[in-house]
Motif scaffolding. Structure first.
Motif, PDB file in Angstrom:
ATOM      1  N   VAL A  96       6.831   6.312   3.157  1.00 41.33           N
ATOM      2  CA  VAL A  96       6.322   6.581   1.811  1.00 41.33           C
ATOM      3  C   VAL A  96       6.112   5.270   1.064  1.00 41.33           C
ATOM      4  N   TYR A  97       7.070   4.359   1.148  1.00 41.40           N
ATOM      5  CA  TYR A  97       6.950   3.077   0.450  1.00 41.40           C
ATOM      6  C   TYR A  97       5.776   2.271   0.999  1.00 41.40           C
ATOM      7  N   LYS A  98       5.620   2.268   2.308  1.00 44.54           N
ATOM      8  CA  LYS A  98       4.496   1.538   2.917  1.00 44.54           C
ATOM      9  C   LYS A  98       3.165   2.134   2.467  1.00 44.54           C
ATOM     10  N   ASP A  99       3.073   3.453   2.451  1.00 45.98           N
ATOM     11  CA  ASP A  99       1.849   4.117   1.998  1.00 45.98           C
ATOM     12  C   ASP A  99       1.552   3.768   0.541  1.00 45.98           C
ATOM     13  N   TYR A 100       2.562   3.852  -0.293  1.00 44.74           N
ATOM     14  CA  TYR A 100       2.406   3.534  -1.715  1.00 44.74           C
ATOM     15  C   TYR A 100       1.936   2.094  -1.902  1.00 44.74           C
ATOM     16  N   MET A 101       2.516   1.183  -1.149  1.00 47.13           N
ATOM     17  CA  MET A 101       2.183  -0.233  -1.310  1.00 47.13           C
ATOM     18  C   MET A 101       0.786  -0.578  -0.790  1.00 47.13           C
ATOM     19  N   LEU A 102       0.175   0.295  -0.001  1.00 40.35           N
ATOM     20  CA  LEU A 102      -1.206   0.053   0.422  1.00 40.35           C
ATOM     21  C   LEU A 102      -2.140  -0.052  -0.783  1.00 40.35           C
ATOM     22  N   SER A 103      -1.776   0.610  -1.861  1.00 41.70           N
ATOM     23  CA  SER A 103      -2.601   0.569  -3.065  1.00 41.70           C
ATOM     24  C   SER A 103      -2.560  -0.786  -3.759  1.00 41.70           C
ATOM     25  N   ALA A 104      -1.547  -1.579  -3.485  1.00 41.35           N
ATOM     26  CA  ALA A 104      -1.365  -2.843  -4.210  1.00 41.35           C
ATOM     27  C   ALA A 104      -2.596  -3.740  -4.131  1.00 41.35           C
ATOM     28  N   GLY A 105      -3.132  -3.931  -2.953  1.00 37.68           N
ATOM     29  CA  GLY A 105      -4.295  -4.799  -2.796  1.00 37.68           C
ATOM     30  C   GLY A 105      -5.519  -4.259  -3.495  1.00 37.68           C
ATOM     31  N   TYR A 106      -5.741  -2.965  -3.373  1.00 40.50           N
ATOM     32  CA  TYR A 106      -6.906  -2.351  -4.008  1.00 40.50           C
ATOM     33  C   TYR A 106      -6.812  -2.418  -5.528  1.00 40.50           C
ATOM     34  N   VAL A 107      -5.629  -2.132  -6.042  1.00 44.33           N
ATOM     35  CA  VAL A 107      -5.429  -2.159  -7.487  1.00 44.33           C
ATOM     36  C   VAL A 107      -5.556  -3.589  -8.002  1.00 44.33           C
ATOM     37  N   LYS A 108      -5.024  -4.537  -7.254  1.00 44.24           N
ATOM     38  CA  LYS A 108      -5.109  -5.940  -7.676  1.00 44.24           C
ATOM     39  C   LYS A 108      -6.571  -6.362  -7.814  1.00 44.24           C
ATOM     40  N   GLU A 109      -7.375  -6.026  -6.817  1.00 45.99           N
ATOM     41  CA  GLU A 109      -8.810  -6.342  -6.876  1.00 45.99           C
ATOM     42  C   GLU A 109      -9.491  -5.614  -8.039  1.00 45.99           C
ATOM     43  N   LYS A 110      -9.184  -4.344  -8.162  1.00 44.55           N
ATOM     44  CA  LYS A 110      -9.830  -3.509  -9.181  1.00 44.55           C
ATOM     45  C   LYS A 110      -9.582  -4.035 -10.595  1.00 44.55           C
ATOM     46  N   TYR A 111      -8.368  -4.529 -10.844  1.00 45.77           N
ATOM     47  CA  TYR A 111      -7.988  -4.922 -12.197  1.00 45.77           C
ATOM     48  C   TYR A 111      -7.852  -6.428 -12.393  1.00 45.77           C
ATOM     49  N   ALA A 112      -8.310  -7.218 -11.457  1.00 48.24           N
ATOM     50  CA  ALA A 112      -8.162  -8.672 -11.552  1.00 48.24           C
ATOM     51  C   ALA A 112      -8.752  -9.226 -12.847  1.00 48.24           C
TER      52      ALA A 112
END
Length: 168
Positions: free
Chosen positions: A97-113
């Motif tokens: 679950v934690y690994k799945d959740y953390m997959l969003s980190a890169g996408y969110v970082k790019e999206k909101y940079a």
């Protein structure tokens, strides 16, 4: 807003803070602010009501048939919890679950940079941190004994029936 198969299931991450309050928080205050949002999402009446409806939809009780798409504005908090609850209902372990959740980190970082660059005070609200989802799941364990008790007793999920649909 989380939308599932054409069903708007909105959870308002409401609070009494103004944007100025949020923008002027220290990093520690902002982290605590986000952790409190995650706690409210799993313990608050509104969050539990919406997650109950979410499970009713994905279990076919609403009459809608999959596949299903669910999302929220930032794509990490309300949706992250919904995905975590679903994965746990399917028998996934916390590390998965934690690994799945953390997959969003890169996408969110790019999206909101750009937003974070222009408004650094917004960074905690636009960041994915393992501690946020851990806070929600630890709260569930502490307040409701374990994830399965929470799913069954708070959200009314028939775990076995749900697994029969998705794990066939």
């Amino acid at each position: 807003t989380t939308v599932t198969a054409g069903f708007p299931l909105s959870i308002t991450p409401g609070n009494v803070y103004t944007m100025d309050d949020i923008m002027n928080m220290s990093a520690e205050e902002a982290d605590n602010f986000m952790k409190n949002i995650y706690i409210e999402l799993v313990t608050g009446e509104e969050g539990q009501e919406i997650y109950t409806k979410f499970f009713r939809v994905i279990s076919g009780e609403s009459g809608a048939q999959g596949p299903y798409l669910f999302h929220c504005l930032a794509g990490k908090d309300r949706t992250g919890i919904a995905a975590a609850l679903f994965l746990l209902a399917m028998g996934a372990d916390r590390d998965t679950v934690y690994k799945d959740y953390m997959l969003s980190a890169g996408y969110v970082k790019e999206k909101y940079a750009q937003t974070v660059k222009e408004r650094p005070g917004m960074a905690p609200m636009l960041t994915v941190k393992k501690e946020y989802i851990e806070t929600a799941l630890d709260t569930i364990d502490r307040e409701y004994n374990d994830i399965y008790s929470y799913l069954r007793n708070q959200l009314g999920v028939d775990i076995e029936a749900l697994q029969a649909i998705y794990l066939e």
